[in-house]
Design an enzyme around this catalytic site. Structure first.
Site, PDB file in Angstrom:
ATOM      1  N   GLU A  75       5.323  -9.537  15.140  1.00  0.00           N
ATOM      2  CA  GLU A  75       4.523  -9.738  16.541  1.00  0.00           C
ATOM      3  C   GLU A  75       4.476 -11.485  16.200  1.00  0.00           C
ATOM      4  O   GLU A  75       4.804 -11.884  17.218  1.00  0.00           O
ATOM      5  CB  GLU A  75       2.484  -9.611  16.414  1.00  0.00           C
ATOM      6  CG  GLU A  75       2.566  -9.152  18.045  1.00  0.00           C
ATOM      7  CD  GLU A  75       0.809  -8.466  17.508  1.00  0.00           C
ATOM      8  OE1 GLU A  75       0.670  -8.560  16.193  1.00  0.00           O
ATOM      9  OE2 GLU A  75       0.091  -9.076  18.340  1.00  0.00           O
ATOM     10  N   ARG A 126       0.949  -1.368   0.191  1.00  0.00           N
ATOM     11  CA  ARG A 126       0.231  -0.210   0.232  1.00  0.00           C
ATOM     12  C   ARG A 126       0.873   1.120   0.252  1.00  0.00           C
ATOM     13  O   ARG A 126       0.192   2.669  -0.047  1.00  0.00           O
ATOM     14  CB  ARG A 126      -1.014   0.343   0.970  1.00  0.00           C
ATOM     15  CG  ARG A 126      -2.249  -1.205   0.925  1.00  0.00           C
ATOM     16  CD  ARG A 126      -3.161  -1.268   2.098  1.00  0.00           C
ATOM     17  NE  ARG A 126      -2.664  -1.680   3.191  1.00  0.00           N
ATOM     18  CZ  ARG A 126      -2.455  -2.582   3.707  1.00  0.00           C
ATOM     19  NH1 ARG A 126      -2.972  -4.132   3.734  1.00  0.00           N
ATOM     20  NH2 ARG A 126      -1.966  -3.102   4.977  1.00  0.00           N
TER      21      ARG A 126
HETATM   22  P1  AMP Z   1       4.415  -1.781  11.345  1.00  0.00           P
HETATM   23  O1  AMP Z   1       5.396  -2.589  11.135  1.00  0.00           O
HETATM   24  O2  AMP Z   1       4.189  -2.727  12.648  1.00  0.00           O
HETATM   25  O3  AMP Z   1       4.562  -0.727  11.532  1.00  0.00           O
HETATM   26  O4  AMP Z   1       3.192  -2.161  10.625  1.00  0.00           O
HETATM   27  C1  AMP Z   1       3.749  -1.146   9.235  1.00  0.00           C
HETATM   28  C2  AMP Z   1       2.570  -2.104   8.718  1.00  0.00           C
HETATM   29  O5  AMP Z   1       1.234  -3.231   8.749  1.00  0.00           O
HETATM   30  C3  AMP Z   1       1.778  -0.665   7.084  1.00  0.00           C
HETATM   31  O6  AMP Z   1       2.309  -1.682   5.781  1.00  0.00           O
HETATM   32  C4  AMP Z   1       0.036  -1.321   7.385  1.00  0.00           C
HETATM   33  O7  AMP Z   1       0.057  -0.942   6.179  1.00  0.00           O
HETATM   34  C5  AMP Z   1       0.398  -2.251   8.491  1.00  0.00           C
HETATM   35  N1  AMP Z   1      -0.884  -2.248   9.365  1.00  0.00           N
HETATM   36  C6  AMP Z   1      -0.154  -3.310  10.593  1.00  0.00           C
HETATM   37  N2  AMP Z   1      -0.995  -2.416  11.473  1.00  0.00           N
HETATM   38  C7  AMP Z   1      -2.159  -1.971  10.707  1.00  0.00           C
HETATM   39  C8  AMP Z   1      -3.482  -1.484  11.058  1.00  0.00           C
HETATM   40  N3  AMP Z   1      -4.369  -1.190  12.580  1.00  0.00           N
HETATM   41  N4  AMP Z   1      -4.675  -1.060   9.947  1.00  0.00           N
HETATM   42  C9  AMP Z   1      -3.983  -1.087   8.587  1.00  0.00           C
HETATM   43  N5  AMP Z   1      -2.728  -1.464   8.357  1.00  0.00           N
HETATM   44  C10 AMP Z   1      -1.447  -2.011   9.373  1.00  0.00           C
END
Ligand code: AMP
Length: 176
Positions: free
Chosen positions: A98, A61
């Site tokens: 996670e 995305r």
């Molecule tokens: P992070 O590495 O934890 O910052 O996760 C970011 C990635 O996971 C991004 O590419 C987001 O598109 C997706 N993502 C994580 N949490 C969510 C959420 N609550 N809603 C939508 N996309 C999420």
């Protein structure tokens, strides 16, 4: 045009992809031309006068927002992809999720030493993906200018893991 148009276009889906996660879905922004234009106009306004050499988008995305920005700024677009998708020689970075781990890659030939790169994703949650993208970019001798996300979830403390690099978001959701 106000932030409200963006807020109204972002769909919230509880318990997706698993129980306990509130998923912020940007497909509602993509089918709403004024909301999508609001995002892109803001991004151009933020970065048009900055000394940025390239824009990097995170699969998948992140690509949607990184590509039009790179075109509008007239600078290269670099794709940061999940392992195994890029055909050329790549740098790789493994990082923890996670549950389990993930690997992202970038073409070595797309990075130039000293380049300042703006890294873009749709949403910043823990910041883990962006922290890994920084390691990837640094392997090529380039540096991260700033991280940008359309949406930020600051409760997950992404600023801490990404510091000292600046993080900019258009809209933050807290305590949801
Ligand atoms: P992070 O590495 O934890 O910052 O996760 C970011 C990635 O996971 C991004 O590419 C987001 O598109 C997706 N993502 C994580 N949490 C969510 C959420 N609550 N809603 C939508 N996309 C999420």
């Amino acid at each position: 045009m106000s932030l409200e148009i963006l807020d109204n276009a972002i769909r919230r889906i509880p318990d997706f992809p698993k129980k306990g996660i509130l998923f912020y879905d940007i497909t509602g922004v993509l089918v709403n031309p004024p909301a999508f234009k609001f995002c892109l106009d803001k991004m151009v306004e933020l970065y048009k006068d900055k000394k940025i050499d390239a824009v990097a988008g995170i699969e998948s995305r992140g690509f949607i927002f990184a590509a039009p920005l790179a075109e509008k700024l007239g600078i290269p677009l670099i794709l940061i992809r999940k392992k195994g998708k890029l055909p050329g020689d790549t740098y790789t970075c493994k990082y923890d999720l996670e549950y389990g781990s993930a690997e992202i890659e970038v073409h070595k030939s797309d990075l130039k030493p000293g380049q300042k790169i703006l890294v873009i994703d749709d949403l910043i949650a823990t910041g883990g993906t962006l922290a890994a993208s920084k390691k990837l970019i640094e392997q090529g001798g380039a540096e991260v200018f700033e991280f940008f996300g359309v949406i930020g979830l600051p409760d997950l403390n992404y600023e801490k893991i990404l510091e000292p690099t600046k993080v900019t978001t258009l809209i933050n959701y807290e305590g949801e």
